[in-house]
Structure formats: C-alpha cells, structure tokens
Scaffold this active site. Sequence first.
Site: not given
Length: 316
Positions: A51-53
């Site tokens: 989900i990190y960017d």
Amino acid sequence: MKSIKIGNSNWKASAIALGIMRMNVLDSNKAVEVIETAYKNGINFIDTADIYDLGKSDEVFGEALKKSSLTRDNFYIQSKGGIINNNGKSKSFPEGLRYDFSKKHIIESVEGSLKRLKTDYLDSFLLHRPDTLMEVEQIAEAFDELETSGKVRHFGVSNFNPEQYKLVQSGINQKLMINQLQFSIMHTGMIDFGIHTNMTDNGSISHDGSILEFSRRKNITIQAWSPFQYGFFDGTFINNEKFPELNQKLKQLGDKYDVGKNAIATAWILKHPANMQVILGTMNPKHIEDSAAGGDVVLTNQEWYDVYFAAGNDLP
C-alpha cells in the site's frame, strides 16, 4: 547493533529495522544513500507494504538495491498486504476501500511486491490490518502456497489483538512470528494498561486486549512502528515545542550516552523485556545513524521510568 530473535525461532535480525514507506519520494541515488547508511549502521531488516504509495516505495527500493554496493543477501525483506485504498489510482489492485484477506489477493499482493522489489522471495509477509470478513481457510491456502513455492519464508500480522491473532493461528500450518504495532514514548497504551491494573482511571482501560503480555507469553516479536510519532501520524515529538520536558530528558540522557535524542527514544523501546524490534521510518541518513546508535545504549530502569514520566505518564 544488537540482534534479536524473531518469534520463537532461530532467526536473528537487527534490533532496528528500516521502514521504507516514505522512500517513494526519493530518487534512486538518495535511496541508495539511505539503504547503505542503514546497513553501515548495523540495520539488516527492511519493512515495506504494497500500500505504500501503491507500490512506488517498493520500486524505488528495488532500483536502489540494484544500484548500491549491497545485495539481496545483505537484508531481510518483509512486506505487508491486505489494505486496498486506491480509488482507481492504480491498475494493480481492484478499486475501492476495504481490507481483503482472500487467497487471491494475498497471493497477488506477494507476487506484486516481489516484482517491484526485484527479488524472488520475502523473508516475512504480514497481514496488514485485521479484516473482519477474513476466512481463515483462505488465508491458510494462500500461506501454504506461498511457503511451498518458496516465495515467503515466515509469516505474521500487523495491528492484530490477541483474539484475532489466535483466530488466524488456529487455522494455518505456519507459526505466526510477528505482530507489528504502534508503540513509542508517546504511544504507550499497551504499557499503561498493565501499570494501572486495578485502577479506574483512563490508564487502566485496555484498548488492545493485553497484547503486550500475550505477545511475551507466546514469544511473538512486536515490531514497534512510528517510534518517534505522537498521535496517529500527527508528527514527531523529537524537538517538538509541545513536549519540552520530554525533549529536555532525551537531551540529558543523550549527553550522558553521547548520542542524539532519536537514539534515546529508540533505546527506550529496546529496553523493554518484550524483546521488541524498532522500525525506523525516516529517510534522513543522519537520523538513521543517530537512531541506530540507540541499539547500543542500555538505559537503567530508573532512566526508563524517568523518560516515561517526562512524556506525561504517572504511576498509580
């Protein structure tokens, strides 16, 4: 840098890990400096999530590792999956906002991470946040397939309470080794509850189901995320004028041990006998170096409590 044993196993890794959530904003050269600084200072554990960017952080790390003087074998790499929040921004995941622990999504999450990270396997994979619709049979099938294929070596969870942890553990073949939880000098709920047992004040309220004691009994490694944050990503308490007494105490102890405030905040977490692992989120090489020095600082019990009091806590 001291090493800790991960879970109830013979796997040992650095007591401090580097979280790369913010690596998405770096170019590859700056990212190289970050990971080489981390490794130079004894950090050999990388934490990320799909989900990190929307995977950008993974991509930057993968490129940086390739350009650096280091290799895949220099690091343990961990990813997390299960959060979907893109509102159509990426074709990599279905649209919408939800948690998803279906077999299909878990496997796709891992395979996507492997591709972006440019590696063949993850040392560990965590279920990112508890999905109330999770079906343990789906998780079990996904974990079995990922383990058998060699794509994931170890498994864990993140932000789970004890009953959620036990629910998943009851239906899978692998031993869950990790629970990633927010914990810092300014986020001490799991400690406050135990200290204020048999009281009726706010500190006595258990928000997490005795997760600290449960983790210690089961030899689960707590990975402390946001070690310098107050609130929920409200900001850092280091050098923050809102917390003068705490920063004064951190400086006093930093001067004594010849380290910075970040190192003392890190050492405060590592002092706890729960054998936690601290996940740094900074992309500043100087802050990484300072924080990593906390892995070699051993506070006294009185110093630990003095920091706890300086953060506004008390004893009943």
